[in-house]
Design a protein around this motif. Structure first.
Motif, short mmCIF file in Angstrom:
data_model
loop_
_atom_site.label_atom_id
_atom_site.label_comp_id
_atom_site.label_asym_id
_atom_site.label_seq_id
_atom_site.Cartn_x
_atom_site.Cartn_y
_atom_site.Cartn_z
N ARG A 21 -9.24 21.48 10.32
CA ARG A 21 -8.53 21.64 11.60
C ARG A 21 -8.38 20.28 12.31
NH1 ARG A 21 -10.91 22.79 16.45
NH2 ARG A 21 -9.53 24.57 16.76
N VAL A 22 -9.35 19.38 12.11
CA VAL A 22 -9.24 18.05 12.72
C VAL A 22 -8.02 17.32 12.15
CG1 VAL A 22 -10.33 15.78 12.88
CG2 VAL A 22 -11.69 17.85 13.24
N HIS B 44 -5.40 18.75 10.74
CA HIS B 44 -4.18 19.45 11.16
C HIS B 44 -3.80 19.08 12.58
CE1 HIS B 44 -1.79 22.92 12.65
NE2 HIS B 44 -1.27 22.86 11.44
N SER B 45 -4.81 18.95 13.46
CA SER B 45 -4.51 18.59 14.85
C SER B 45 -3.94 17.19 14.96
CB SER B 45 -5.78 18.71 15.71
OG SER B 45 -6.71 17.69 15.39
N ARG C 194 -11.54 10.01 13.23
CA ARG C 194 -11.26 11.17 14.08
C ARG C 194 -12.46 12.12 14.19
NH1 ARG C 194 -5.87 11.04 15.22
NH2 ARG C 194 -4.55 9.90 13.74
N HIS D 23 -2.09 31.20 15.66
CA HIS D 23 -0.75 30.74 15.32
C HIS D 23 -0.19 31.60 14.19
CE1 HIS D 23 2.23 27.65 13.69
NE2 HIS D 23 2.59 27.85 14.93
N HIS E 237 -7.56 28.20 13.22
CA HIS E 237 -6.82 28.47 14.45
C HIS E 237 -7.29 29.77 15.11
CE1 HIS E 237 -3.76 31.23 12.42
NE2 HIS E 237 -4.32 30.62 11.41
#
Length: 467
Positions: free
Chosen positions: A69-70, A72-73, A104, A312, A325
């Motif tokens: 998710r990191v 993807h963000s 990140r 989402h 998500h």
């Protein structure tokens, strides 16, 4: 070349020298105790088949949505991470992308776990980057094909005594039986009954699922038949070593309906004809029924509410669930759970473990409930709160109201097998740091702190989860 943070005994310990000395002493007394993991999502097939991990990406990235998710963000498509059935991305390319974005993860829970895994498992002390990505990929890949890195060898190396999986009510649990019968495997891998898709009328193809459940148990399509089918599958799990039933609900709403109302709602649910208010009422009644069954069969009832899952829609349609998500929402426990606790809150042997991702509920609702009802336990920081500062906030929020012994013990709740020891080690260090402050301030004696530190790792999870 930049190096990773030093993971010596000072890792996550207090800055004050005197408090740090006490914390290190407490931590060292529990550092090597076996891991009890009574709730998680590691596949039992991985342990039973003992197949080597295919590559570093499969080991550390693909199965951990905290990690993906990191990325993807930061604007990277999930398909570029090798996710999705049709993805043809090479694992090495995913690793390069991960390494190029290593910065990140600084300050995140994932960054701490990954740093710990890289150093303790592979001896990697340099920061990841695009420049060293291939070199580190090759170093890890070479290790993965050695006998010491097969899942069962790691299970033993990690000192895991108990590992609970999460399983569909219709699973035959053959992997669990095979492991239990294997004389070469000394650990315990326990199934967990997870009935959400059979209790929520809003689940896709709910009627089909209920038909499959009733068919598997030879029960009639009535509410009584439905309850008997669920009880029969729970019994199957108990026979195969299960100690808990887990419920991932949107809200902890409970309702106690009469038989005719329940029958009417069940009939509408099977046909897909309930309006939103009726569907909520049915879910609430079924959560009540699950509590009643836990009183009868002894399965610990764990409740994981407060998440808008699959936030989402397009991502859900393209990649499926568990893609990072699922987003926390405000959650209320006192009124929602009152019907259930009125009926079962003091029932002998009933254990209800309440988790949350809404930090505002710790001191206001969950700790006071656990401070009165003998059935209620405070679940460990879960998901987004499974991080150093959040864990310390949690411990501070609940302890003055309910004490240490109304908590569940640490729960890693992970699919990422190799992160389990890092997560448990983090919890042990932070509890030692918290206790050390109490000792330094004269609020708890050092002998008492030593006892509590060990009980948090061993005695408490054994008692709460009936291990």
């Amino acid at each position: 070349m930049p190096t990773l943070p030093d993971l010596a005994d000072g890792y996550l310990m207090p800055a004050d020298a005197q408090v740090r000395s006490i914390a290190i002493d407490l931590y060292e007394s529990v550092a090597d105790l076996p891991i009890l993991s009574p709730h998680g999502h590691v596949s039992p097939r991985m342990i039973s088949d003992d197949v080597p991990f295919s590559d570093p990406t499969d080991l550390l990235i693909t199965h951990d949505h905290y990690v993906t998710r990191v990325l993807h963000s930061a604007g990277h498509e999930l398909s570029s991470l090798g996710l999705g059935g049709g993805s043809q991305v090479a694992p090495r390319d995913v690793w390069r992308l991960f390494a190029a974005n290593w910065h990140r993860y600084a300050g995140t829970a994932s960054g701490y776990w990954l740093t710990r895994e890289l150093e303790t498992l592979f001896g990697i002390t340099e920061e990841l980057s695009l420049h060293n990505a291939d070199e580190l990929y090759d170093r890890i890949a070479a290790e993965l094909w050695t006998p010491g890195f097969r899942p069962r060898a790691l299970f033993e190396r990690f000192r895991i005594e108990v590992l609970a999986t999460t399983d569909d009510p219709l699973d035959d649990l053959s992997e669990h039986r095979a492991l239990a019968a294997d004389p070469t495997f000394s650990g315990r891998v326990l199934p967990t009954f997870r009935p959400d898709a059979y209790l929520d009328p809003d689940t896709p193809e709910f009627g089909v699922r209920i038909e499959q459940l009733l068919s598997a148990t030879a029960q009639r399509t009535t509410f009584d038949g439905y309850l008997c089918a669920l009880a029969e599958r729970r019994a199957h799990f108990v026979e195969n070593g299960a100690v808990s039933a887990d419920h991932g609900v949107y809200e902890p709403f409970t309702a106690d309906l009469d038989r005719s109302a329940a029958e009417r709602l069940f009939s509408g649910a099977v046909r897909g004809q309930l309006d939103p208010d009726e569907a909520r009422l049915f879910r609430g009644h079924m959560l009540m029924q699950m509590a009643g069954m836990s009183v009868e069969d002894g399965l610990v009832m764990t409740l994981h509410p407060g998440v808008r899952r699959n936030h989402h829609s397009e991502t859900l349609q393209r990649f499926g669930p568990d893609m990072g998500h699922d987003i926390p929402v405000r959650t209320e426990y006192v009124e929602n759970l009152r019907p259930l606790l009125q009926k079962y809150g003091v029932a002998p042997g009933f254990h209800l473990v309440l988790f949350t991702i809404d930090e505002t509920t710790y001191s206001r609702e969950i700790a006071p409930l656990a401070g009165f009802y003998p059935s209620v336990y405070i679940g460990a920081p879960w998901w987004f709160l499974d991080a150093p500062d959040a864990i310390l906030r949690w411990r501070s929020s609940v302890t003055e109201t309910a004490g240490f012994y109304r908590s569940s013990g640490f729960i890693d709740d992970t699919r990422a097998f190799c992160s389990i020891p890092a997560r448990h080690d983090t919890s042990r260090r932070l509890d030692a740091a918290f206790l050390a402050r109490l000792v330094h301030e004269g609020r708890v004696s050092l002998p008492m702190a030593r006892r509590i530190a060990e009980d948090l790792v061993d005695t408490i999870p054994r008692e709460v989860f009936k291990l």
